[in-house]
Write an enzyme that holds these catalytic residues in place. Sequence first.
Site, mmCIF file in Angstrom:
data_model
loop_
_atom_site.group_PDB
_atom_site.id
_atom_site.type_symbol
_atom_site.label_atom_id
_atom_site.label_comp_id
_atom_site.label_asym_id
_atom_site.label_seq_id
_atom_site.Cartn_x
_atom_site.Cartn_y
_atom_site.Cartn_z
ATOM 1 N N HIS A 101 10.688 -14.354 26.323
ATOM 2 C CA HIS A 101 10.803 -14.665 27.830
ATOM 3 C C HIS A 101 11.235 -16.214 27.803
ATOM 4 C CE1 HIS A 101 6.691 -14.179 26.882
ATOM 5 N NE2 HIS A 101 6.580 -15.284 27.909
ATOM 6 N N HIS A 103 10.582 -19.419 30.267
ATOM 7 C CA HIS A 103 9.891 -19.748 31.718
ATOM 8 C C HIS A 103 10.655 -20.667 32.234
ATOM 9 C CE1 HIS A 103 5.455 -18.268 30.694
ATOM 10 N NE2 HIS A 103 5.885 -18.237 29.327
HETATM 11 P P1 AMP Z 1 3.515 -16.432 27.218
HETATM 12 O O1 AMP Z 1 2.162 -17.135 26.982
HETATM 13 O O2 AMP Z 1 4.848 -17.263 27.186
HETATM 14 O O3 AMP Z 1 3.911 -14.950 26.411
HETATM 15 O O4 AMP Z 1 3.474 -16.007 28.818
HETATM 16 C C1 AMP Z 1 3.425 -14.532 29.494
HETATM 17 C C2 AMP Z 1 3.735 -14.745 30.944
HETATM 18 O O5 AMP Z 1 3.758 -13.533 31.183
HETATM 19 C C3 AMP Z 1 2.387 -15.500 31.526
HETATM 20 O O6 AMP Z 1 2.812 -16.630 32.240
HETATM 21 C C4 AMP Z 1 2.014 -14.279 32.316
HETATM 22 O O7 AMP Z 1 1.655 -14.798 33.824
HETATM 23 C C5 AMP Z 1 3.269 -13.390 32.377
HETATM 24 N N1 AMP Z 1 2.971 -11.962 32.998
HETATM 25 C C6 AMP Z 1 2.306 -11.252 32.231
HETATM 26 N N2 AMP Z 1 2.504 -9.729 33.046
HETATM 27 C C7 AMP Z 1 3.285 -9.934 33.670
HETATM 28 C C8 AMP Z 1 3.970 -9.125 34.938
HETATM 29 N N3 AMP Z 1 3.495 -7.806 34.896
HETATM 30 N N4 AMP Z 1 4.719 -9.493 35.739
HETATM 31 C C9 AMP Z 1 4.982 -10.839 35.606
HETATM 32 N N5 AMP Z 1 4.612 -11.715 34.666
HETATM 33 C C10 AMP Z 1 3.866 -11.393 33.871
#
Ligand code: AMP
Length: 156
Positions: A101, A103
């Site tokens: 993903h 950001h």
């Molecule tokens: P990363 O550390 O780059 O893997 O970031 C994962 C991101 O996904 C974090 O910023 C979380 O807050 C976000 N996240 C996890 N679960 C969800 C969800 N169900 N809906 C929206 N964002 C999410």
Amino acid sequence: AGIMECIFCKIVDGKIPCAKVFESKTVLCFLDINPGNKGHVLVIPKQHHVTMETIPADVAKDIMDAARKLCLALPAVTACDGYNLLMNNGVAAGQEVMHCHLHIMPRFANDDFRFKFMGDTERMYDIIVVLKDSAGFIYSGTLSKMSGKKDPSMCF
Ligand code: AMP
């Protein structure tokens, strides 16, 4: 977790909800549930890919196109002064959700969010030489031609 347990695949399949802001055939964009700043959006490929390197080139382009459109809207919507694009690839890089993903995080003058780069500049030239070679070969689709060369991973 495997694909079956992947939380972002479940979001794509509509099995768990998300605050969707944009969707196309190949990508989905929704608000981060735990935002770093207001308006923090995630752009994901609908296909399950753990990290950047397995994403097909056309889907990678779709991700960046969607991101760029969101970035056009962000300043008007959030009154942000700037924004960061960030992709954590691998646990060592801080990846927590194993479905890749991008950001998009709006930034505000004087918010106290900081990335601090304090890398070691030693052997920088060696890295440049090897990376330039392998990137060039990957681009021309002839990575196999590197067989006569040192394994780049062995150079460090
Ligand atoms: P990363 O550390 O780059 O893997 O970031 C994962 C991101 O996904 C974090 O910023 C979380 O807050 C976000 N996240 C996890 N679960 C969800 C969800 N169900 N809906 C929206 N964002 C999410």
